[in-house]
Design an enzyme around this catalytic site. Structure first.
Site, short mmCIF file in Angstrom:
data_model
loop_
_atom_site.label_atom_id
_atom_site.label_comp_id
_atom_site.label_asym_id
_atom_site.label_seq_id
_atom_site.Cartn_x
_atom_site.Cartn_y
_atom_site.Cartn_z
N ASN A 34 -5.80 3.58 10.80
CA ASN A 34 -5.01 2.46 11.30
C ASN A 34 -4.68 2.56 12.78
OD1 ASN A 34 -3.48 4.59 9.76
ND2 ASN A 34 -1.83 3.74 11.00
N ALA A 45 0.81 -1.22 0.00
CA ALA A 45 0.00 0.00 0.00
C ALA A 45 0.84 1.27 0.00
CB ALA A 45 -0.94 -0.01 1.20
N THR A 46 2.03 1.22 0.57
CA THR A 46 2.87 2.43 0.53
C THR A 46 3.14 2.81 -0.92
OG1 THR A 46 3.90 1.94 2.66
CG2 THR A 46 5.14 3.36 1.16
N HIS A 102 -0.55 -8.17 3.22
CA HIS A 102 -0.24 -8.73 4.53
C HIS A 102 -1.20 -8.28 5.64
CE1 HIS A 102 1.96 -5.27 6.55
NE2 HIS A 102 1.91 -4.84 5.31
N SER A 119 -2.86 -3.59 0.88
CA SER A 119 -1.65 -4.38 1.15
C SER A 119 -2.06 -5.79 1.52
CB SER A 119 -0.89 -3.79 2.35
OG SER A 119 0.32 -3.21 1.96
N CYS A 179 4.35 1.78 11.99
CA CYS A 179 5.27 2.56 11.17
C CYS A 179 5.81 3.77 11.91
CB CYS A 179 4.60 3.03 9.89
SG CYS A 179 3.74 1.72 9.07
N GLN A 223 -7.02 -0.76 5.95
CA GLN A 223 -7.59 -1.29 7.20
C GLN A 223 -9.08 -1.57 7.09
OE1 GLN A 223 -5.77 -2.29 9.66
NE2 GLN A 223 -3.82 -1.25 9.32
N THR A 280 9.69 -6.76 -12.82
CA THR A 280 9.20 -8.13 -12.90
C THR A 280 8.13 -8.37 -11.84
OG1 THR A 280 11.37 -8.81 -13.64
CG2 THR A 280 9.92 -10.56 -12.84
N1 PMP Z 1 -2.13 2.58 4.90
C1 PMP Z 1 -2.57 2.12 6.08
C2 PMP Z 1 -3.87 2.63 6.62
C3 PMP Z 1 -1.81 1.19 6.80
O1 PMP Z 1 -2.26 0.75 7.97
C4 PMP Z 1 -0.58 0.75 6.25
C5 PMP Z 1 0.29 -0.24 7.00
N2 PMP Z 1 0.55 0.10 8.33
C6 PMP Z 1 -0.18 1.24 5.00
C7 PMP Z 1 -0.98 2.15 4.36
C8 PMP Z 1 1.11 0.83 4.37
O2 PMP Z 1 1.13 -0.52 4.04
P1 PMP Z 1 2.54 -1.24 3.73
O3 PMP Z 1 3.39 -1.01 4.92
O4 PMP Z 1 2.17 -2.66 3.53
O5 PMP Z 1 3.08 -0.59 2.50
#
Ligand code: PMP
Length: 383
Positions: free
Chosen positions: A149, A69-70, A200, A198, A325, A178, A236
């Protein structure tokens, strides 16, 4: 171990781990190669795109695979802003976005864009009137998260989409990380143009995610490289990760109704615990319309949260301060300050994030540990 940090990451489903290792072992070809083995890998990617598109009720060609997601948020925000630069320079977001959106907007400001950070009320939600008032002729992008989050507050995405229908030239991006698997997701009905995920966070592998990019929405590529993912995310493709993510998303959405019911039950049990310990203050909302089912956030005002986190750890209980984070930086939470909490409360937040596989007994174990911790810390309370 009792794991209460599902907002930071989730344990992958057994089936996901199995798929990941099988595809890694068997389908190691590059899906861009034109030989048979490459085509077989490409087929798996195509199938995964279809599975994810069906789960999100969108078209397969609207799914772009990313590293998480980042990256999705960066491609969405920077890509939309740079593409629309000649039409306007104004972006609207909120003061409580994840750092991958917030810092991206700050970067855009340094590049000459103007950014409005909408305030939130005490429950962590924006007001539609504030959004309406912030829109100008120059507005090109609105980026608002679905579920926060840290606090679990739910933004009124359907209503925001409805409001933005009157402004078809404004791109609407939602950080959906989330919300997926916890709340219904209706991208088409909501009128969302860009949506980040994301894997995970929904029991898939790390390092893989996606950006839903509605057909017709144009983004500027941030990368020089190959043609993969329409040139928006060259490189890739992570075939094992993508196939495993498709499995995780499908399984999560199939199990969502029962999972949500269970998480709500656990959440209510934990809220009662927090309410019954006078030293703790609940920060997350009680109203399930506005607060996500998997997050309970509370403060011990005046007490450093990392002390509590480490004491919980001694009982083999994993919880979190703020978001993973930013949990190493011990400043008061930007999200809690935006919600109007004072510094002591904003610096003392503990986040418990739940999963449906947990039990009432797990919450009871957490309760017992919290009661012992509060008794031990009480004499150390400041002021
Ligand atoms: N957006 C939100 C709301 C998140 O909770 C997170 C992960 N903490 C992210 C973006 C980023 O996801 P990732 O670390 O997997 O890139």
């Amino acid at each position: 171990m009792l794991y209460f940090d599902h907002c930071a990451s989730t344990p992958p489903y057994d089936e996901v781990v199995q798929t990941l290792s099988e595809v890694m072992r068997m389908q190691y070809s590059n899906p861009s190669s034109i030989h048979q083995a490459g085509l077989a890998a490409e087929k798996l990617v195509t199938r995964s795109r279809e599975v994810i598109a069906a789960a999100l009720k969108v078209s397969p060609n609207e799914i772009l695979f990313t590293s998480g997601a980042t990256e999705s948020n960066n491609i969405a925000i920077q890509g939309a802003a740079l593409k629309k630069k000649s039409r306007g320079n104004h972006i609207i977001t909120t003061g409580i976005e994840h750092s991958s959106v917030y810092e991206c907007c700050r970067l855009m400001q340094r590049q000459g864009f103007e950014v409005t950070y909408l305030p939130v009320d005490a429950s962590g939600c924006i007001r539609l009137e504030d959004l309406q008032a912030a829109i100008t002729e120059q507005t090109i992008l609105v980026s608002i998260m679905h579920v926060n989050n840290e606090m679990g507050s739910i933004q009124p995405i359907a209503e925001i989409g409805k409001l933005l229908r009157d402004y078809p030239r404004i791109i609407f991006h939602v950080d959906g990380v989330q919300g997926l698997g916890k709340l219904p997701v209706q991208l088409k009905e909501w009128g969302v143009d860009l949506y980040s995920i994301s894997a995970h966070k929904v029991r898939g592998p790390k390092g893989v995610g996606l950006l839903y990019c509605r057909e017709g929405v144009q983004l500027q590529s941030l990368y020089a490289g190959g043609e993969q993912e329409r040139g928006l995310r060259p490189g890739t493709l992570n075939v094992p990760g993508i196939v495993a993510m498709a499995k995780a998303i499908r399984m999560t959405i199939e199990r969502q109704p029962e999972a949500v019911e269970k998480m709500l039950q656990l959440r209510n049990q934990l809220i009662q615990v927090v309410d019954s310990i006078p030293e703790l203050v609940l920060n997350s909302g009680r109203d399930t319309e506005r607060a996500a089912p998997h997050i309970v956030h509370f403060s011990y005002p005046g007490m450093k949260p990392e002390v509590i986190i480490h004491m919980l750890e001694e009982s083999d209980i994993m919880a979190s301060t703020q978001s993973a984070c930013s949990s190493k930086d011990l400043k008061p939470s930007r999200v809690l300050l935006a919600m109007g909490c004072n510094e002591a409360r904003a610096a003392g937040g503990i986040r418990i994030s739940l999963a449906a596989e947990q039990s009432e007994q797990d919450i009871a174990t957490l309760e017992a540990a919290l009661r012992i911790i509060v008794t031990k810390l009480k004499p150390l309370e400041r002021g």
